[in-house]
Design a protein around this motif. Structure first.
Motif, PDB file in Angstrom:
ATOM      1  N   SER A  67       4.302  -2.857   3.750  1.00 54.11           N
ATOM      2  CA  SER A  67       3.861  -2.964   1.556  1.00 54.11           C
ATOM      3  C   SER A  67       3.739  -4.508   1.748  1.00 54.11           C
ATOM      4  O   SER A  67       3.502  -5.284   2.157  1.00 54.11           O
ATOM      5  CB  SER A  67       4.657  -2.913   1.283  1.00 54.11           C
ATOM      6  N   ILE A 105      -2.486  -4.071  -0.912  1.00 51.97           N
ATOM      7  CA  ILE A 105      -2.787  -2.804  -1.786  1.00 51.97           C
ATOM      8  C   ILE A 105      -2.905  -2.629  -3.211  1.00 51.97           C
ATOM      9  O   ILE A 105      -3.597  -1.737  -3.626  1.00 51.97           O
ATOM     10  CB  ILE A 105      -1.756  -2.093  -1.140  1.00 51.97           C
ATOM     11  N   ARG A 151      -6.847  -1.982  -4.388  1.00 49.26           N
ATOM     12  CA  ARG A 151      -7.205  -0.552  -3.836  1.00 49.26           C
ATOM     13  C   ARG A 151      -6.596   0.307  -4.831  1.00 49.26           C
ATOM     14  O   ARG A 151      -6.999   1.333  -5.131  1.00 49.26           O
ATOM     15  CB  ARG A 151      -7.103   0.030  -2.712  1.00 49.26           C
ATOM     16  N   MET A 193      -2.175   6.985   0.857  1.00 52.02           N
ATOM     17  CA  MET A 193      -2.363   6.181   0.591  1.00 52.02           C
ATOM     18  C   MET A 193      -2.883   4.729   2.523  1.00 52.02           C
ATOM     19  O   MET A 193      -1.750   6.126   2.969  1.00 52.02           O
ATOM     20  CB  MET A 193      -1.133   4.780  -0.211  1.00 52.02           C
ATOM     21  N   GLY A 201      -1.902   1.630   4.314  1.00 51.78           N
ATOM     22  CA  GLY A 201      -2.280   0.002   4.444  1.00 51.78           C
ATOM     23  C   GLY A 201      -1.437  -0.376   5.951  1.00 51.78           C
ATOM     24  O   GLY A 201      -1.979   0.805   7.347  1.00 51.78           O
ATOM     25  N   LEU A 261       6.739  -0.039  -1.789  1.00 53.48           N
ATOM     26  CA  LEU A 261       5.423  -0.974  -2.828  1.00 53.48           C
ATOM     27  C   LEU A 261       5.555  -1.468  -3.553  1.00 53.48           C
ATOM     28  O   LEU A 261       4.659  -2.510  -4.313  1.00 53.48           O
ATOM     29  CB  LEU A 261       4.168   0.522  -2.373  1.00 53.48           C
TER      30      LEU A 261
END
Length: 352
Positions: A54, A58, A61, A80, A82, A332
């Protein structure tokens, strides 16, 4: 073997400020995967996620497609992604036989059929010493460590030879704590000033080598910098008012290395640049970068040096482990609110 659960985190809607678990992101355990029977072509393999990182970036995006950022946006309804490490558990690709551990961009999902070509970077086969964990390869031996190491080696190391004071913002995170320790190893004569937002993080930064620590939430950052400066090097990961305070306290011909702007990632509008005039009045150098800018130049050297430094205890690593995909949304969010203490990593395998 019967199909198994393949839990994931999907991107549900565009956040205007902080992401909201269950609204802007959604944990989804409805999918399964038949590991033994899912078709694979000659370049495909099944990757079982070991650990996924995390990272604050991020958030960049998580926006509508019409917003043009430097990273492609997530698509509504899709999982998602990463940086992460995963193990090949079934393969139709001779380059990656069963058991190979790969580093690259993984989905926030437990299993995936992947191909030889990754969307952002090539898959990197990984080997680790017995004394280290795979989770380190998304932290101190992954992008956070690479960012600190590459940026310092490429942009700040030469300046450090004639400097007295360096200031690091967001220094309680994985990039900052790596950087504090790395600078102390290479340039013990430098005074390191470091800022973060909790006493727990301040105490940790002191324990790994920071000389002066600042709680940016409760202290006047500019006043502390004025007392302990002037600054020869400022490593900026926040922008906003802290960048403004640093600009005011920079030494003439000082260097600002910019690799983040977290104060604006979850804001409706990015904060302005304060005290911009200081840049030309003091003949400052401001240099932004991405870790990928220096990957080819420094990656092999990084992999020779950094795992050994960690094994020897010369660089210590603090992790906050979120166990299972069901806790990935919390991971996150935590890196934006400051709730995490240590590198936020989602653990998906017993040997992570």
């Amino acid at each position: 073997m019967a199909p198994v659960r393949n839990a994931r985190v999907i991107y549900k809607s565009h956040p205007s400020t902080y992401l909201v678990p269950g609204e802007t992101t959604q944990y989804d355990a409805s999918q399964t995967i038949d590991i033994d029977n899912v078709p694979l072509n000659g370049g495909e393999f099944i990757l079982q996620s070991i650990a996924v990182s995390s990272d604050p970036v991020i958030r960049l995006r998580m926006h509508a497609p019409e917003f043009k950022g430097f990273l492609p946006p997530f698509k509504i309804g899709e999982r998602m992604e990463g940086f992460g490490v995963g193990r090949v558990i079934r393969s139709a690709n001779e380059k990656y036989p069963n058991g190979t551990v790969l580093y690259g961009v993984l989905g926030f999902e437990e299993y995936a059929v992947r191909s030889d070509i990754d969307a952002f970077m090539p898959w990197i086969p990984m080997q680790k010493p017995d004394g280290l964990t795979w989770s380190l390869y998304v932290g101190a031996i992954g992008v956070p460590g690479e960012t600190a190491y590459f940026g310092w080696r490429a942009l700040a190391e030469e300046k450090a030879k004639t400097s007295k004071t360096v200031f690091i913002s967001v220094a309680g995170g994985p990039v900052g704590t790596f950087l504090i320790q790395f600078i102390k190893l290479k340039h013990p004569e430098l005074k390191i000033i470091a800022s973060a937002g909790s006493q727990q993080k301040l105490d940790y930064m002191k324990s790994v080598g920071a000389d002066v620590v600042i709680n940016y939430k409760t202290e006047d950052v500019g006043a502390v910098l004025a007392q302990h400066g002037p600054l020869d090097i400022y490593w900026d990961m926040t922008a906003g008012p802290i960048l403004g305070a640093a600009l005011t306290n920079m030494n003439r011909y000082g260097l600002i290395v910019a690799c983040g702007a977290i104060s604006g990632y979850s804001a409706e509008q990015p904060p302005p640049v304060f005290n911009f005039n200081e840049i030309f009045q003091k003949s400052l150098t401001v240099r932004g970068f991405h870790a990928t800018d220096f990957f080819e130049e420094y990656y092999a050297e990084f992999m020779r040096e950094v795992p050994k430094l960690i094994e020897e205890g010369k660089i210590t690593v603090l992790e906050q482990r979120y166990i299972g995909m069901e806790n990935a949304e919390e991971a996150l969010l935590s890196v934006h609110t400051g709730a995490n203490f240590g590198k936020a990593v989602v653990i998906l395998s017993d040997d992570a």
